[in-house]
Design an enzyme around this catalytic site. Structure first.
Site, short mmCIF file in Angstrom:
data_model
loop_
_atom_site.label_atom_id
_atom_site.label_comp_id
_atom_site.label_asym_id
_atom_site.label_seq_id
_atom_site.Cartn_x
_atom_site.Cartn_y
_atom_site.Cartn_z
N GLY A 1 4.30 0.03 -2.03
CA GLY A 1 4.46 -0.38 -3.42
C GLY A 1 5.88 -0.15 -3.91
O GLY A 1 6.41 -0.94 -4.71
N HIS B 1 0.84 -1.19 0.00
CA HIS B 1 0.00 0.00 0.00
C HIS B 1 0.88 1.24 0.00
O HIS B 1 1.86 1.31 0.74
CB HIS B 1 -0.91 0.02 1.25
CG HIS B 1 -1.67 1.31 1.40
ND1 HIS B 1 -1.47 2.18 2.45
CD2 HIS B 1 -2.63 1.89 0.62
CE1 HIS B 1 -2.26 3.22 2.33
NE2 HIS B 1 -2.99 3.07 1.23
N SER B 2 0.54 2.22 -0.84
CA SER B 2 1.22 3.51 -0.84
C SER B 2 2.72 3.33 -1.08
O SER B 2 3.14 2.71 -2.06
CB SER B 2 0.91 4.23 0.47
OG SER B 2 1.32 5.58 0.42
N TYR B 3 3.56 3.86 -0.19
CA TYR B 3 5.01 3.69 -0.33
C TYR B 3 5.40 2.21 -0.24
O TYR B 3 6.46 1.80 -0.76
CB TYR B 3 5.72 4.49 0.76
CG TYR B 3 7.19 4.16 0.93
CD1 TYR B 3 8.14 4.64 0.02
CD2 TYR B 3 7.62 3.37 1.99
CE1 TYR B 3 9.48 4.33 0.17
CE2 TYR B 3 8.96 3.06 2.15
CZ TYR B 3 9.88 3.53 1.24
OH TYR B 3 11.21 3.21 1.39
N HIS C 1 -7.24 7.28 0.06
CA HIS C 1 -5.93 6.62 0.00
C HIS C 1 -5.92 5.37 0.88
O HIS C 1 -5.26 4.39 0.56
CB HIS C 1 -4.85 7.60 0.46
CG HIS C 1 -3.46 7.10 0.28
ND1 HIS C 1 -2.94 6.75 -0.94
CD2 HIS C 1 -2.47 6.87 1.19
CE1 HIS C 1 -1.69 6.35 -0.79
NE2 HIS C 1 -1.39 6.40 0.49
#
Length: 270
Positions: free
Chosen positions: A97, A93-95, A247
């Protein structure tokens, strides 16, 4: 707690992603699913998704992401993956990734990106969040604050500069579709991220050789949806879905997140 039923959800997601909607039982072993959180969060955000996946019989682990830099964090993740026997599905998720993109383990059979960065070689977080090319991110001062972190072995002289989202802005930017109480709990679990994590370029992307899936959050105020669509078009062509979520879709829409993870996990068992 939200629990989804695999057969129905898998059929719907299979149709959406162009996969064969076969029976829930598969020939290969069930992969271990490793959930990687991003900046401004910790592993507690995966609580409902992890419970859903375990209810479908999948072994699940979470990774306590250090949030120091893509190279350092992916190296720590690879150490954890080395202790797992059998196939693995990585979910970022988010960073997170960015971290799974820079993780290269031969047992990883699929990547799943949840409102996440999926960089190409040489790209970095701040460069991807270019407001001219992809406007819309609200992750800016005064919402984004800095602090000095002591006793950080990855920093110069054991110190580092970290970023975090200030309390008055957290829900509106990160998770506008959860209740104030849930947002307050998420804020209490927030982990700051080193500034260098935003500036260090990615290495060779794992998605170039590992089948990948992507779930876009269409109401994202951290990573603009247009940027997510661009990254998913490279990393997960034909395996991309979208959800009307902030998000923090893993918290606000855990059934949808579970569904795309199950689609990836089922595909690698064939």
């Amino acid at each position: 707690m939200v629990v989804v039923r695999g057969a129905l959800v898998l059929s719907l997601v299979a149709l959406l992603l162009g996969l064969s909607a076969g029976p829930a039982t598969a020939q290969g072993p069930k992969p271990t699913i490793v959930l990687v959180h991003g900046a401004f969060a910790d592993s507690s955000g995966w609580r409902d998704v992890a419970a859903n996946l375990r209810s479908e019989g999948y072994p699940v682990q979470t990774f306590d992401n250090p949030l120091r830099s893509p190279a350092y964090d992916s190296g720590q993740l690879e150490k954890q993956l080395a202790t797992i026997s059998g196939p693995i599905v990585l979910v970022g998720h988010s960073y997170g990734g960015f971290v799974i993109t820079n993780t290269h383990d031969p047992d990883v059979r699929a990547n799943v990106y949840i409102a996440a960065f999926a960089p190409a070689s040489g790209e970095f977080v701040q460069g991807l969040l270019n407001p001219i090319t992809y406007p819309g991110s609200r992750l800016l001062p005064p919402a984004l604050q800095l602090k000095l972190v002591e006793n950080d072995p990855t920093g110069i002289g054991g110190r580092n500069i970290d970023g975090y989202i200030a309390r008055p802005y957290f829900r509106d930017i990160f998770a506008q579709d959860v209740s104030p109480a849930v947002a307050a709990d998420m804020f209490a679990h927030q982990k700051s991220a080193a500034l260098v994590a935003n500036l260090e370029p990615s290495g060779a992307p794992s998605w170039a050789t590992v089948p990948s899936w992507y779930l876009i959050s269409t109401q994202d105020r951290v990573i603009p949806p247009a940027l997510q669509r661009f990254m998913s078009s490279r990393a997960a062509p034909g395996r991309t879905a979208a959800v009307d979520a902030s998000h923090a879709s893993l918290v606000s829409r855990p059934a949808d997140v579970t569904a795309i993870v199950l689609a990836a996990a089922t595909a690698v068992q064939r």
